[in-house]
Design a protein around this motif. Structure first.
Motif, PDB file in Angstrom:
ATOM      1  N   ALA A   1      11.631   7.915  -4.628  1.00 49.74           N
ATOM      2  CA  ALA A   1      12.733   8.859  -4.843  1.00 49.74           C
ATOM      3  C   ALA A   1      12.189  10.248  -5.145  1.00 49.74           C
ATOM      4  CB  ALA A   1      13.631   8.370  -5.974  1.00 49.74           C
ATOM      5  N   SER A   2      11.124  10.305  -5.930  1.00 51.78           N
ATOM      6  CA  SER A   2      10.522  11.593  -6.266  1.00 51.78           C
ATOM      7  C   SER A   2       9.945  12.275  -5.036  1.00 51.78           C
ATOM      8  CB  SER A   2       9.418  11.407  -7.302  1.00 51.78           C
ATOM      9  OG  SER A   2       9.969  10.905  -8.489  1.00 51.78           O
TER      10      SER A   2
ATOM     11  N   ALA B   1      20.657  18.369  -8.164  1.00 50.65           N
ATOM     12  CA  ALA B   1      21.128  16.994  -8.403  1.00 50.65           C
ATOM     13  C   ALA B   1      20.116  15.979  -7.873  1.00 50.65           C
ATOM     14  CB  ALA B   1      22.501  16.783  -7.758  1.00 50.65           C
ATOM     15  N   VAL B   2      19.571  16.248  -6.696  1.00 52.26           N
ATOM     16  CA  VAL B   2      18.562  15.345  -6.126  1.00 52.26           C
ATOM     17  C   VAL B   2      17.303  15.365  -6.986  1.00 52.26           C
ATOM     18  CG1 VAL B   2      17.078  14.916  -4.121  1.00 52.26           C
ATOM     19  CG2 VAL B   2      19.474  15.541  -3.788  1.00 52.26           C
TER      20      VAL B   2
ATOM     21  N   ARG C   1      17.110  16.092 -10.163  1.00 49.24           N
ATOM     22  CA  ARG C   1      17.415  15.417 -11.430  1.00 49.24           C
ATOM     23  C   ARG C   1      17.383  13.905 -11.252  1.00 49.24           C
ATOM     24  NH1 ARG C   1      21.794  18.654 -11.860  1.00 49.24           N
ATOM     25  NH2 ARG C   1      23.173  16.865 -11.603  1.00 49.24           N
ATOM     26  N   THR C   2      17.998  13.419 -10.186  1.00 46.09           N
ATOM     27  CA  THR C   2      18.013  11.977  -9.922  1.00 46.09           C
ATOM     28  C   THR C   2      16.597  11.425  -9.796  1.00 46.09           C
ATOM     29  OG1 THR C   2      20.159  12.134  -8.838  1.00 46.09           O
ATOM     30  CG2 THR C   2      18.821  10.194  -8.313  1.00 46.09           C
TER      31      THR C   2
ATOM     32  N   ARG D   1      10.786   4.536  -7.995  1.00 45.62           N
ATOM     33  CA  ARG D   1      10.929   5.849  -8.636  1.00 45.62           C
ATOM     34  C   ARG D   1      10.080   6.888  -7.918  1.00 45.62           C
ATOM     35  NH1 ARG D   1      10.256   2.720 -13.222  1.00 45.62           N
ATOM     36  NH2 ARG D   1       8.172   3.571 -13.526  1.00 45.62           N
TER      37      ARG D   1
END
Length: 122
Positions: free
Chosen positions: A22-23, A65-66, A68-69, A19
């Motif tokens: 990704a952040s 979108a990125v 948010r994901t 996670r």
């Protein structure tokens, strides 16, 4: 460098690391960082954000979108519009995940003068 400077095996913190990775990936681009920062000033619509950065709505939508994901912003539908808010809890999580690496590099940089003195024979 060990797989996990905080201790434990390479997979002991895998979900958190995934996670956080990704952040970090989402926040690497300057525009995404600025969009996330502006979302922290209060709820912002895609059109409002597009105007702030002289970008088209589709480009801002892709960045959002990125974000948010990665969990860095959340979406709030209001009628036909969507408003975006910064998720500070995710930033705290990223900071906590990066902390062992920060300690590692700080220790390395603090040792650098001694290493250079040793290299130079002083």
């Amino acid at each position: 460098m060990p797989d996990d400077p905080a201790g434990g095996g390479p997979h002991s913190r895998a979900p958190q690391a995934k996670r956080a990775t990704a952040s970090v990936s989402a926040s690497c681009l300057s525009r995404r960082t600025r969009i996330a920062r502006r979302s922290g000033d209060g709820p912002r619509s895609t059109g409002e954000l597009a105007g702030m950065f002289e970008l088209g709505r589709p480009a801002v939508s892709e960045h959002l979108a990125v974000l948010r994901t990665a969990g860095l912003v959340r979406e709030e539908p209001r009628g036909r519009h969507r408003f975006y808010h910064l998720e500070p809890a995710r930033l705290t999580e990223v900071s906590e995940w990066l902390h062992p690496f920060e300690r590692y590099w700080k220790q390395r940089l603090e040792a650098l003068p001694d290493l250079l003195d040793e290299e130079n024979g002083t």
